[in-house]
Design a protein around this motif. Structure first.
Motif, PDB file in Angstrom:
ATOM      1  N   VAL A   1      -1.749   6.029  13.973  1.00 52.31           N
ATOM      2  CA  VAL A   1      -3.142   6.517  14.079  1.00 52.31           C
ATOM      3  C   VAL A   1      -3.224   7.996  13.676  1.00 52.31           C
ATOM      4  N   PRO A   2      -2.336   8.860  14.193  1.00 50.71           N
ATOM      5  CA  PRO A   2      -2.389  10.260  13.733  1.00 50.71           C
ATOM      6  C   PRO A   2      -2.115  10.401  12.230  1.00 50.71           C
ATOM      7  N   LEU A   3      -1.324   9.464  11.673  1.00 45.04           N
ATOM      8  CA  LEU A   3      -1.012   9.561  10.234  1.00 45.04           C
ATOM      9  C   LEU A   3      -2.243   9.268   9.368  1.00 45.04           C
ATOM     10  N   CYS A   4      -3.302   8.680   9.976  1.00 47.40           N
ATOM     11  CA  CYS A   4      -4.555   8.470   9.212  1.00 47.40           C
ATOM     12  C   CYS A   4      -5.122   9.824   8.795  1.00 47.40           C
ATOM     13  N   ARG A   5      -4.710  10.890   9.483  1.00 42.66           N
ATOM     14  CA  ARG A   5      -5.219  12.244   9.167  1.00 42.66           C
ATOM     15  C   ARG A   5      -4.155  13.060   8.434  1.00 42.66           C
ATOM     16  N   ALA A   6      -3.153  12.392   7.877  1.00 44.04           N
ATOM     17  CA  ALA A   6      -2.111  13.127   7.135  1.00 44.04           C
ATOM     18  C   ALA A   6      -2.751  13.888   5.974  1.00 44.04           C
ATOM     19  N   SER A   7      -2.199  15.047   5.656  1.00 46.02           N
ATOM     20  CA  SER A   7      -2.826  15.903   4.622  1.00 46.02           C
ATOM     21  C   SER A   7      -2.722  15.276   3.226  1.00 46.02           C
ATOM     22  N   PHE A   8      -1.783  14.339   3.022  1.00 40.90           N
ATOM     23  CA  PHE A   8      -1.689  13.738   1.679  1.00 40.90           C
ATOM     24  C   PHE A   8      -2.636  12.538   1.615  1.00 40.90           C
ATOM     25  N   GLY A   9      -3.647  12.623   0.766  1.00 44.80           N
ATOM     26  CA  GLY A   9      -4.737  11.643   0.687  1.00 44.80           C
ATOM     27  C   GLY A   9      -4.315  10.183   0.680  1.00 44.80           C
ATOM     28  N   PRO A  10      -3.506   9.765  -0.321  1.00 45.20           N
ATOM     29  CA  PRO A  10      -3.152   8.344  -0.387  1.00 45.20           C
ATOM     30  C   PRO A  10      -2.483   7.822   0.882  1.00 45.20           C
ATOM     31  N   TYR A  11      -1.678   8.650   1.542  1.00 49.51           N
ATOM     32  CA  TYR A  11      -0.975   8.209   2.768  1.00 49.51           C
ATOM     33  C   TYR A  11      -1.977   8.014   3.909  1.00 49.51           C
ATOM     34  N   GLY A  12      -2.813   9.013   4.119  1.00 50.15           N
ATOM     35  CA  GLY A  12      -3.807   8.921   5.196  1.00 50.15           C
ATOM     36  C   GLY A  12      -4.724   7.734   4.997  1.00 50.15           C
ATOM     37  N   ARG A  13      -5.168   7.522   3.760  1.00 45.99           N
ATOM     38  CA  ARG A  13      -6.101   6.415   3.502  1.00 45.99           C
ATOM     39  C   ARG A  13      -5.407   5.064   3.675  1.00 45.99           C
ATOM     40  N   ALA A  14      -4.136   4.968   3.275  1.00 46.70           N
ATOM     41  CA  ALA A  14      -3.400   3.693   3.465  1.00 46.70           C
ATOM     42  C   ALA A  14      -3.310   3.376   4.956  1.00 46.70           C
ATOM     43  N   MET A  15      -3.129   4.425   5.769  1.00 48.44           N
ATOM     44  CA  MET A  15      -2.938   4.210   7.214  1.00 48.44           C
ATOM     45  C   MET A  15      -4.188   3.643   7.887  1.00 48.44           C
TER      46      MET A  15
ATOM     47  N   TYR B   1       0.875  -1.210   0.000  1.00 44.78           N
ATOM     48  CA  TYR B   1       0.000   0.000   0.000  1.00 44.78           C
ATOM     49  C   TYR B   1       0.892   1.234   0.000  1.00 44.78           C
ATOM     50  N   LEU B   2       1.946   1.180   0.806  1.00 51.53           N
ATOM     51  CA  LEU B   2       2.774   2.381   0.994  1.00 51.53           C
ATOM     52  C   LEU B   2       3.634   2.663  -0.232  1.00 51.53           C
ATOM     53  N   TYR B   3       4.153   1.613  -0.892  1.00 51.20           N
ATOM     54  CA  TYR B   3       4.889   1.857  -2.143  1.00 51.20           C
ATOM     55  C   TYR B   3       3.922   2.469  -3.172  1.00 51.20           C
ATOM     56  N   SER B   4       2.682   1.974  -3.195  1.00 51.52           N
ATOM     57  CA  SER B   4       1.707   2.530  -4.155  1.00 51.52           C
ATOM     58  C   SER B   4       1.438   3.997  -3.837  1.00 51.52           C
ATOM     59  N   ALA B   5       1.296   4.323  -2.548  1.00 55.91           N
ATOM     60  CA  ALA B   5       1.051   5.725  -2.170  1.00 55.91           C
ATOM     61  C   ALA B   5       2.254   6.575  -2.586  1.00 55.91           C
ATOM     62  N   ALA B   6       3.450   6.043  -2.382  1.00 55.86           N
ATOM     63  CA  ALA B   6       4.664   6.810  -2.740  1.00 55.86           C
ATOM     64  C   ALA B   6       4.745   6.997  -4.256  1.00 55.86           C
ATOM     65  N   GLU B   7       4.347   5.967  -5.022  1.00 54.37           N
ATOM     66  CA  GLU B   7       4.431   6.073  -6.496  1.00 54.37           C
ATOM     67  C   GLU B   7       3.564   7.221  -7.019  1.00 54.37           C
ATOM     68  N   THR B   8       2.473   7.558  -6.310  1.00 53.62           N
ATOM     69  CA  THR B   8       1.612   8.652  -6.810  1.00 53.62           C
ATOM     70  C   THR B   8       2.355   9.992  -6.746  1.00 53.62           C
ATOM     71  N   LEU B   9       3.520  10.000  -6.072  1.00 54.94           N
ATOM     72  CA  LEU B   9       4.298  11.254  -5.965  1.00 54.94           C
ATOM     73  C   LEU B   9       5.391  11.328  -7.022  1.00 54.94           C
ATOM     74  N   GLY B  10       5.421  10.289  -7.893  1.00 55.32           N
ATOM     75  CA  GLY B  10       6.300  10.400  -9.056  1.00 55.32           C
ATOM     76  C   GLY B  10       7.562   9.580  -9.016  1.00 55.32           C
ATOM     77  N   GLN B  11       7.731   8.749  -7.978  1.00 61.24           N
ATOM     78  CA  GLN B  11       8.924   7.884  -7.994  1.00 61.24           C
ATOM     79  C   GLN B  11       8.447   6.448  -8.250  1.00 61.24           C
ATOM     80  N   SER B  12       9.191   5.699  -9.111  1.00 61.73           N
ATOM     81  CA  SER B  12       8.732   4.323  -9.414  1.00 61.73           C
ATOM     82  C   SER B  12       9.163   3.388  -8.284  1.00 61.73           C
ATOM     83  N   ARG B  13       8.444   2.287  -8.208  1.00 60.63           N
ATOM     84  CA  ARG B  13       8.768   1.278  -7.182  1.00 60.63           C
ATOM     85  C   ARG B  13      10.189   0.761  -7.391  1.00 60.63           C
ATOM     86  N   ASP B  14      10.569   0.594  -8.650  1.00 63.16           N
ATOM     87  CA  ASP B  14      11.932   0.091  -8.925  1.00 63.16           C
ATOM     88  C   ASP B  14      12.984   1.044  -8.356  1.00 63.16           C
ATOM     89  N   GLU B  15      12.754   2.363  -8.559  1.00 60.33           N
ATOM     90  CA  GLU B  15      13.733   3.336  -8.033  1.00 60.33           C
ATOM     91  C   GLU B  15      13.829   3.217  -6.511  1.00 60.33           C
TER      92      GLU B  15
END
Ligand code: 3HC
Length: 311
Positions: free
Chosen positions: A136-150, A80-94
Motif C-alpha cells: 500500500v505505501p508503495l502505491c506512493r513510490a516516487s517512480f511513476g510506473p511502480y506506484g501505478r502498478a501497485m 505489470y512489474l516486469y513492464s515497470a522494470a523494463e522502463t528503466l532500461g533492462q529487458s525482460r529476457d535479461e
C-alpha cells in the motif's frame, strides 16, 4: 545537463512528486529501482508455485476456481512489474535470465513448503496480508510506473487475503482435526511472513537511501510491527492463536512488539539454502523451457505482422 537534471530530480523528490521513465534520474536511483522492482516481479512469479501445487487438490470446485483466479492474478502482477522494470532500461529476457541463473533475488517467503490445504489459507491471510502492508505505501513510490502498478496489485491482493482468511475460518469452525490443521499452518507461516518485510532496520543497507528517495515510505520494522497488530485483531475472529508469546502493544511507543525472529534462517534462505529454493528454481527453469515455443511463435507472428504493415 546532469547538473540541471539533478536539480530537477531533487525538486521533484522534495515536492513528493513523480519521476517518470523519460525524466533524468541519478544512476543509483535507477539501479535501486531496477533491483527492487525486478525482485518484486520475480517474487510474484515464483510465488505462484506453492499455491499451484494445491489447485488440483482443492477440496471443492469453488475453492479450486478461487485458487486458480488468485494464481492467475499473481502472474499478472509479475507482468505489470516486469513492464515497470523494463522502463528503466533492462529487458525482460535479461531479468528472466538472471532469475533462471539463480542470480536474482525473490521474496524469501516462497522458499517454504505448502504442506496442507490449510497452508492455502495461511498464505492468503498472512503472506498476502503482509504483501498488502508492504505494497500500500508503495502505491506512493516516487517512480511513476511502480506506484501505478501497485494500485492495481493492492486491489487484487485484498481479494487474495480475504479468501485466505475465509479458508482458515471455515477450517477453524470445522472438525477438531481441521482446526488443528489451520493452527499448524498459522504456526509454520508466522515467522517467515514477518521476515518477508526484510531485515531489522539496523541491518537494512538500502532503507536509508530508499526512504530519502520516497521509494520506501516506512521502515521494515515499522511495517512488520503494523502487520503484527493487524493479525492480532483478526486471529481472534479466527478462533486461532499466533505462535508468539511476546506479542504486546507498547502503550508508551504506541507500537506492537513481537518475539525474536531467526535472522540466521533468513540469511540461509537468501543464500539459496532454504527448504524449497532449489525446487522453486528448477520448476521455473522447466516452465521457461516449456514456454519457449510460445515465445518463438509470438515473435514469428509479430515479425509477419510487421512485414505485412511495411508492404
Ligand atoms: N526476501 C528476499 N530478499 C530480501 C527480503 C526478502 N523478504 N528482504 C530483504 N531482502 C534483501 C534485499 O533485497 C537486500 O538485498 P539486495 O541489496 O541484494 O537487493 C537485502 O536483503 C537487505 O534488505 P534491505 O531492507 O536493505 O532491502 P530493501 O530496502 O530493498 O527492502 C523489501 C526489502 C522491504 C522487501 C523491499 O525490497 C520491498 O519493499 N520490495 C517490494 C515488495 C516485495 O518484493 N514484496 C514481495 C512480496 S511477495 C508478493 O508480493 C506476492 C504476493 O502477491 C503474495
Amino acid at each position: 545537463r546532469d547538473a540541471e537534471g539533478q536539480a530537477n530530480f531533487d525538486r521533484v523528490i522534495a515536492d513528493d512528486s513523480r519521476i517518470e521513465p523519460k525524466d533524468w534520474m541519478p544512476a543509483a536511483y535507477r539501479k535501486t529501482l531496477l533491483r527492487q522492482i525486478s525482485q518484486h516481479a520475480h517474487s510474484e512469479i515464483i510465488g505462484m508455485q506453492p499455491e499451484a501445487n494445491w489447485i488440483s487438490r482443492a477440496p471443492s470446485l469453488k475453492r479450486k476456481a478461487i485458487l486458480m483466479a488468485k494464481v492467475q492474478d499473481e502472474a499478472g502482477h509479475g507482468l505489470y512489474l516486469y513492464s515497470a522494470a523494463e522502463t528503466l532500461g533492462q529487458s525482460r529476457d535479461e531479468m528472466m535470465d538472471a532469475l533462471i541463473a539463480g542470480k536474482a533475488r525473490y521474496s524469501s517467503i516462497f522458499n517454504y513448503p505448502a504442506r496442507t490445504w490449510a497452508d492455502m489459507g495461511a498464505i492468503g491471510w498472512m503472506v498476502d496480508g503482509a504483501a498488502i502492508c508492504n505494497q500500500v505505501p508503495l502505491c506512493r513510490a516516487s517512480f511513476g510506473p511502480y506506484g501505478r502498478a501497485m494500485v492495481r496489485v493492492c486491489k487484487e491482493e485484498s481479494f487474495h487475503q480475504r479468501q485466505g482468511f475465509e479458508i482458515l475460518l471455515e477450517l477453524s469452525n470445522g472438525t477438531p482435526e481441521q482446526k488443528q490443521m489451520a493452527q499448524d499452518a498459522v504456526n509454520r507461516w508466522y515467522a517467515p511472513a514477518l521476515m518477508m518485510f526484510g531485515p531489522p532496520d539496523d541491518d537494512s543497507p538500502n532503507s536509508k537511501q530508499s526512504m530519502a528517495w520516497n521509494i520506501k515510505r516506512f521502515s521494515n520494522d515499522e511495517l512488520r510491527n503494523r502487520f503484527v497488530g493487524m493479525m492480532m485483531e483478526q486471529v481472534k475472529v479466527l478462533g486461532l492463536t499466533l505462535p508468539d508469546e511476546e506479542i504486546r502493544f507498547n502503550e508508551e511507543t504506541k507500537k506492537w512488539e513481537h518475539g525474536p525472529l531467526d535472522w540466521d534462517e533468513f540469511h540461509e534462505v537468501l543464500a539459496g539454502r532454504g527448504p524449497c529454493n532449489a525446487q522453486r528454481l528448477e520448476r521455473r527453469r522447466e516452465a521457461h523451457d516449456d514456454g519457449a515455443w510460445v515465445r518463438e511463435a509470438a515473435a514469428a507472428y509479430a515479425e509477419k505482422q510487421q512485414a505485412k504493415q511495411s508492404m
